[in-house]
Motif scaffolding. Structure first.
Motif, PDB file in Angstrom:
ATOM      1  N   THR A 127       0.791  -1.255   0.096  1.00 48.09           N
ATOM      2  CA  THR A 127      -0.223  -0.008  -0.157  1.00 48.09           C
ATOM      3  C   THR A 127       0.872   1.371   0.291  1.00 48.09           C
ATOM      4  O   THR A 127       0.256   2.285  -0.625  1.00 48.09           O
ATOM      5  CB  THR A 127      -1.028   0.249   1.094  1.00 48.09           C
ATOM      6  N   SER A 132       3.123   7.471   3.072  1.00 48.73           N
ATOM      7  CA  SER A 132       2.692   8.576   2.229  1.00 48.73           C
ATOM      8  C   SER A 132       1.795   9.604   2.833  1.00 48.73           C
ATOM      9  O   SER A 132       1.644   9.632   3.999  1.00 48.73           O
ATOM     10  CB  SER A 132       1.562   7.476   1.303  1.00 48.73           C
ATOM     11  N   ASP A 179      -1.463  -3.866  -6.562  1.00 48.49           N
ATOM     12  CA  ASP A 179      -1.360  -2.582  -5.896  1.00 48.49           C
ATOM     13  C   ASP A 179      -0.213  -1.925  -6.018  1.00 48.49           C
ATOM     14  O   ASP A 179      -0.166  -0.714  -6.425  1.00 48.49           O
ATOM     15  CB  ASP A 179      -1.853  -2.723  -4.539  1.00 48.49           C
ATOM     16  N   HIS A 183       0.058   1.758  -8.238  1.00 49.14           N
ATOM     17  CA  HIS A 183       0.584   2.838  -7.716  1.00 49.14           C
ATOM     18  C   HIS A 183       1.633   3.287  -8.406  1.00 49.14           C
ATOM     19  O   HIS A 183       1.942   4.776  -8.806  1.00 49.14           O
ATOM     20  CB  HIS A 183       0.899   2.714  -6.193  1.00 49.14           C
ATOM     21  N   GLU A 186       0.511   4.848 -11.698  1.00 52.79           N
ATOM     22  CA  GLU A 186      -0.293   6.144 -11.284  1.00 52.79           C
ATOM     23  C   GLU A 186       0.813   7.267 -11.429  1.00 52.79           C
ATOM     24  O   GLU A 186       0.462   8.357 -11.922  1.00 52.79           O
ATOM     25  CB  GLU A 186      -0.956   6.106 -10.076  1.00 52.79           C
ATOM     26  N   ARG A 187       1.953   7.103 -10.543  1.00 59.47           N
ATOM     27  CA  ARG A 187       2.895   8.183 -10.488  1.00 59.47           C
ATOM     28  C   ARG A 187       3.836   8.320 -11.958  1.00 59.47           C
ATOM     29  O   ARG A 187       3.914   9.364 -12.039  1.00 59.47           O
ATOM     30  CB  ARG A 187       3.713   7.940  -9.355  1.00 59.47           C
TER      31      ARG A 187
END
Length: 188
Positions: A127, A132, A179, A183, A186-187
């Motif tokens: 996660t 974060s 996951d 992530h 996404e970045r």
């Protein structure tokens, strides 16, 4: 075994009254909560517990946690679990320091200025919540899911013991891998 150092880290960051926040029964069945409580007790730290976090954490449990923190004069929230537990704990830590409705924060009507101290013991790899600046909460009655990005969401400390993930079923590990990839993309 680094979770056995929870009391030391809580004391190091000035915690004296702790809310242990977790998800389902596996944290208890595995003995993890008991180890954390023993560590806090050994360090002279008072604690209480609030479980029940579900995937896509709900505002109703967060509000219950905020009220508990205020009533018990909690000064540090200790998240024990995966990303949803950490998201819920971040919301509690920030919400406990704001007198208005929680959803003001997640709808950006109010920019949070402070939070309770925050520690994490991560049990689910992937996660990234243990480091974060974001958290995501679901407004249950409105069926809205919103995130909050704030440096206040970054924990004061995170305890990471890969052995805590050994008991996860293969499906959960596969979800974690997905996951991680999501992530990263996404970045990118």
């Amino acid at each position: 075994g680094r979770e056995n150092e929870a009391g030391t880290w809580v004391k190091h960051f000035g915690g004296s009254r702790v809310l242990i926040h977790y998800g389902g029964g596996s944290a208890h069945r595995s003995g993890l909560i008991d180890r954390v409580v023993r560590s806090l007790d050994a360090a002279g730290v008072w604690s209480t517990q609030l479980g029940g976090v579900v995937p896509n954490p709900r505002d109703t449990l967060v509000i219950e946690g905020i009220e508990l923190c205020r009533r018990e004069k909690i000064d540090l929230v200790l998240a024990v679990g995966g990303g949803s537990v950490l998201d819920s704990s971040k919301a509690i830590a920030i919400g406990a320091c704001y007198d208005g409705p929680l959803w003001d924060i997640y709808s950006y009507k109010y920019v949070p200025q402070k939070r309770l101290r925050l520690g994490t013991i991560i049990t689910m790899p992937a996660t990234g919540s243990e480091g974060s600046n974001s958290s995501v909460i679901v407004h249950e009655s409105e069926k809205l899911k919103r995130g909050l990005r704030s440096d206040l969401n970054r924990p004061d400390f995170s305890i990471i013991n890969p052995e805590l993930s050994y008991s996860l079923p293969p499906y959960q590990i596969a979800c974690g891998i997905s996951d991680i990839l999501s992530h990263m993309l996404e970045r990118y």
